[in-house]
Design an enzyme around this catalytic site. Structure first.
Site, mmCIF file in Angstrom:
data_model
loop_
_atom_site.group_PDB
_atom_site.id
_atom_site.type_symbol
_atom_site.label_atom_id
_atom_site.label_comp_id
_atom_site.label_asym_id
_atom_site.label_seq_id
_atom_site.Cartn_x
_atom_site.Cartn_y
_atom_site.Cartn_z
ATOM 1 N N HIS B 64 0.860 -1.187 0.000
ATOM 2 C CA HIS B 64 0.000 0.000 0.000
ATOM 3 C C HIS B 64 0.895 1.235 0.000
ATOM 4 C CE1 HIS B 64 -3.688 -2.312 0.703
ATOM 5 N NE2 HIS B 64 -2.909 -3.102 1.423
ATOM 6 N N ARG B 66 -0.272 4.248 -0.690
ATOM 7 C CA ARG B 66 -1.125 5.306 -0.106
ATOM 8 C C ARG B 66 -1.325 6.545 -0.962
ATOM 9 N NH1 ARG B 66 -3.411 1.788 3.185
ATOM 10 N NH2 ARG B 66 -2.303 1.327 5.107
ATOM 11 N N ASN B 96 -6.455 0.776 -3.128
ATOM 12 C CA ASN B 96 -7.348 1.446 -2.165
ATOM 13 C C ASN B 96 -6.804 2.810 -1.729
ATOM 14 O OD1 ASN B 96 -5.264 0.212 -0.759
ATOM 15 N ND2 ASN B 96 -6.505 -0.226 1.050
ATOM 16 N N HIS B 234 -2.792 -12.523 1.412
ATOM 17 C CA HIS B 234 -2.528 -12.696 2.849
ATOM 18 C C HIS B 234 -3.311 -13.810 3.560
ATOM 19 C CE1 HIS B 234 -6.024 -10.093 2.845
ATOM 20 N NE2 HIS B 234 -5.326 -9.015 2.586
ATOM 21 N N ASP B 307 2.124 -7.026 2.389
ATOM 22 C CA ASP B 307 0.939 -6.232 2.768
ATOM 23 C C ASP B 307 1.388 -4.990 3.554
ATOM 24 O OD1 ASP B 307 -1.621 -5.319 3.015
ATOM 25 O OD2 ASP B 307 -2.295 -6.861 4.412
ATOM 26 N N PHE B 325 -6.092 -0.880 10.892
ATOM 27 C CA PHE B 325 -5.401 -2.151 10.664
ATOM 28 C C PHE B 325 -4.153 -1.919 9.823
ATOM 29 C CE2 PHE B 325 -9.843 -3.629 11.172
ATOM 30 C CZ PHE B 325 -9.663 -4.651 12.089
#
Lengths: 312, 437
Positions: B64, B66, B96, B234, B307, B325
């Site tokens: 990620h 971001r 995301n 994952h 992840d 999370f």
């Protein structure tokens, strides 16, 4: 002496520390019977009650306890302060600390909130309920009440009936009772029993008749109505039918069994009115003992802090 | 033409499962020769790899970054620097972000930023559904043409089985894999850690293993129905490993990954309400960790991916329930793979390397992950004997949210080459003093 700065849970206390608190509470109970219910023990100390969840009983109990000991008290609760403005627990804690609090009493919906707070403030933190985790002063007042009624805790069988899954009262009591040598049973519908309790030496039941049989203490837990909408239970009547404590079920317990409840009660749901108000019920004693136990906790933690200041 | 010669290293070939001493000559961004006693030109830069392993450039297929939208957590520049420091030459960027990477324009932005940063390569993953809202399919074709290598609504499961079926049919047509974050939200709702004994003690709401396994089972059945290549992100439970193993034996096109934190830590790491140990899927039990290692060893789990999920300090410094999370992983992955898997013999060195190179490359249809003459010079140098204490403050990532702070890991990336550009990622020669973990 208590070995830790804070009172976060009964998991962290030794049997001796629990007994020390109960013995100290006995002395405090005597203060409460005086005409002038006030001793100067904590004069000049500041106790902050920080309540993020609504609470009448626990808050009033802590406030009275502090006042009987002559401490100055400040109440901060959700709805009346910057808590509403979205200030996080951490910032509120730092503010409280900067104001010079000696003891912070925290009630919060998140498990671990008291432990979190204790890492950031110099003041002693008393956990007055953190989510589903622990509610140590409730368990201590329960232990005090049991000891007062039964003369001992060791060797007794104590049965908890109800919503074990969401109950911080049950968790704290399981630690406390086990450490003092009582046998603990829990009973409730399968949907309200958390996994793994057997690993703590607790006996787990879904049949209330079996769980109650021969028990010395029947501890009835409050059932929150939101459990129905969460799909955990079919409904109130069904619950009362399967798990409600009535005279008939109570008759299966030992002859001198007592009935306890942390309040507030749902009469006719988890407990029948005739049981709640009956001769076996010690529910009002629990409330009175609560003040004495909280006085003991405040006294022991504040004194510990004074010793700290002396020696460091 | 710029040229390098990597001298005296030990080359690991994950494809042929061979480990042998050799020099590697790189000319113009490609591998020109691999063999003993190679010599370069006068202007060839010599990289001394004595005592080091020379690996194909590591690929982390689950990161990620971001950006766009959450630059306070990580940027494409900082995340790809973290990748280099962790020994990765390429990462997949999960979609995301804000906006979600659900169209060519966002994928193009990510690629442009990655190019401008000039660190590790970035392969964008596109969303399955528009806005990852699980309602309408995202435009797969335009995203593929823009360089998207897989489709995923990572962070969420596509709960609508009908839409997932159509997404898989469409993706299969384009020969692009679908990566599924397997979590039935109805079963995990409100949960913040693994459901079980530790959650009971801590009074935290649990997420049952079944929330993951129900989702894995459905997605395997839909992969079977559609012929789509399903990649399970994952994996964290013994039951999920079993389902994937059975599906593979049946010939279903399914692959899977595990993170270093899931094969290393158990739910016990949450004790003390350490928000850095709050991850999704949650850390599970010792039995699950054992099953994940078994799955790695027997090939059920194809890939090790991190992840990498950076968050700001303020976001993690809060009550456990309120914390987001995720854990960063790029800069601890190599150390954990060597310390937890290679050193105790769970995996051989070539097996471990395959799960970070050739296997993800195959899943994503990338021409990468091997050291061969003519191949693009993406190379990772790891000193297998070098020990390092994890110091989050030294991370290149903006995210310091790791549960491994203070751990001593053995096996440290020291340099990476990306298409012939050389990055020394640890001060050479100096071994950091360490304390025992």
């Amino acid at each position: 002496m208590l070995t830790q700065k804070d009172l976060l849970g009964l998991e962290e206390l030794t049997a001796d520390e629990i007994k020390l608190i109960l013995d100290t509470a006995g002395a405090m109970r005597e203060v409460m019977t005086r005409e002038i219910k006030k001793v100067p023990t904590l004069r000049g100390r500041v106790v902050v009650n920080l309540f993020y969840e609504p609470s009448t009983r626990t808050r009033a109990s802590f406030e009275l306890a502090a006042k009987y000991l002559s401490a100055d008290t400040v109440n901060i609760s959700a709805g009346s302060s910057s808590v509403v403005k979205g200030e996080g627990l951490l910032d509120t804690a730092r503010t409280v600390s900067a104001l010079g609090a000696d003891v912070v009493v925290l009630r919060h919906r998140a498990a671990g909130a008291a432990a979190f707070l204790s890492r950031y403030v110099h003041a002693a933190v008393i956990n007055a309920g953190d989510g589903m985790h622990e509610h140590p002063t409730q368990a201590l007042l329960d232990l005090y009440t049991i000891r007062e009624c039964k003369g001992k805790v060791q060797g007794l069988t104590v049965t908890f009936v109800g919503d074990i899954l969401h109950s911080r009262v049950a968790r704290s009591n399981i630690w406390g009772l086990s450490k003092l040598g009582a046998a603990v049973r829990v009973c409730g519908p399968a949907t309200l029993l958390p996994p793994g309790l057997d690993r703590l030496g607790v006996q787990v039941f879904t049949s209330v008749d079996e769980a109650v049989a021969g028990a010395d203490v029947i501890y009835v837990l409050r059932l929150q109505r939101e459990r129905f909408v969460q799909g955990l239970l079919p409904g109130e009547e069904e619950y009362a039918r399967l798990y409600g404590i009535n005279e008939k079920r109570l008759a299966r317990a030992s002859d001198d069994a007592i009935v306890m409840h942390p309040g507030p009660l749902n009469r006719g749901v988890e407990i029948a009115a005739e049981v709640a108000d009956g001769s076996r019920s010690v529910i009002t004693e629990q409330v009175a003992n609560g003040v004495a136990v909280r006085m003991a906790c405040l006294y022991l933690l504040a004194r510990r802090e004074a010793d700290d200041k002396l020696y460091h | 033409m710029t040229s390098f010669i990597i001298k005296k290293g030990t080359v690991v070939d994950p494809l042929r499962e061979k480990v042998f001493p050799a020099d590697v000559l790189v000319v113009g961004g490609r591998i020109a020769a691999i063999g003993p006693g190679l010599a370069g030109q006068k202007e060839t830069t010599v990289i001394n790899a004595e005592g080091c392993l020379v690996l194909p450039g590591l690929i982390d297929m689950h990161v990620h970054l971001r950006e766009p939208g959450f630059e306070h957590k990580e940027t494409i520049a900082s995340g790809t620097r973290a990748a280099l420091r962790g020994g990765f030459t390429a990462v997949c960027a999960m979609p995301n972000t804000r906006p979600v990477c659900d169209r060519a324009a966002v994928a193009g932005f990510v690629l442009d930023r990655a190019r401008a940063a000039g660190n590790a390569r970035v392969y964008p993953v596109g969303a399955l559904s528009k806005g990852s809202e699980g309602k309408e399919l995202a435009p797969f074709g335009e995203m593929r043409d823009a360089g998207v290598v897989a489709f995923s609504d990572d962070g969420r499961w596509l709960a609508d089985a009908h839409l997932m079926r159509r997404a898989m049919e469409y993706a299969a047509m384009l020969d692009v894999p679908v990566i599924s974050h397997c979590e039935d939200p109805a079963l995990s709702a409100g949960g913040v850690m693994n459901e079980g004994f530790t959650a009971t003690i801590l009074g935290l709401r649990g997420m049952p293993a079944a929330a993951e396994e129900v989702a894995v089972a459905r997605d395997i059945l839909l992969a079977e129905l559609t012929g789509c290549h399903l990649h399970v992100a994952h994996v964290s439970t013994a039951g999920a490993v079993r389902l994937i193993r059975e599906a593979k034996a049946r010939g279903v096109r399914v692959t899977a990954e595990v993170t270093p934190h899931h094969f290393t830590l158990t739910e016990e790491a949450v004790r003390g309400y350490d928000t850095n140990a709050k991850v999704n899927p949650p850390l599970r039990t010792a039995a699950d960790v054992a099953a994940l290692k078994e799955g790695l060893a027997d090939g059920t789990i194809d890939v090790i991916a991190t992840d990498h999920a950076p968050h700001s300090r303020e976001e993690k410094e809060t009550e456990f329930d309120a914390a987001p999370f995720g854990m960063v992983g790029l800069e601890t992955a190599v150390g954990l793979v060597f310390t937890e898997l290679v050193s105790p013999g769970v995996l051989t060195l070539p097996q471990a390397v395959a799960k970070m190179t050739v296997n993800p490359a195959r899943i994503l249809r990338l021409e990468a992950g091997v050291l061969a003459e003519g191949a693009v010079a993406d190379i990772t140098l790891v000193d297998p004997e070098r020990e390092e204490v994890v110091e989050p403050e030294r991370f290149a990532s903006q995210g310091k949210n790791t549960a491994f702070g203070g751990w001593q890991l053995k096996g440290t990336p020291v340099g990476v080459m990306v298409g012939g550009r050389w990055f020394e990622v640890r001060p050479s020669g100096k071994r950091l003093p360490g304390k025992k973990r």
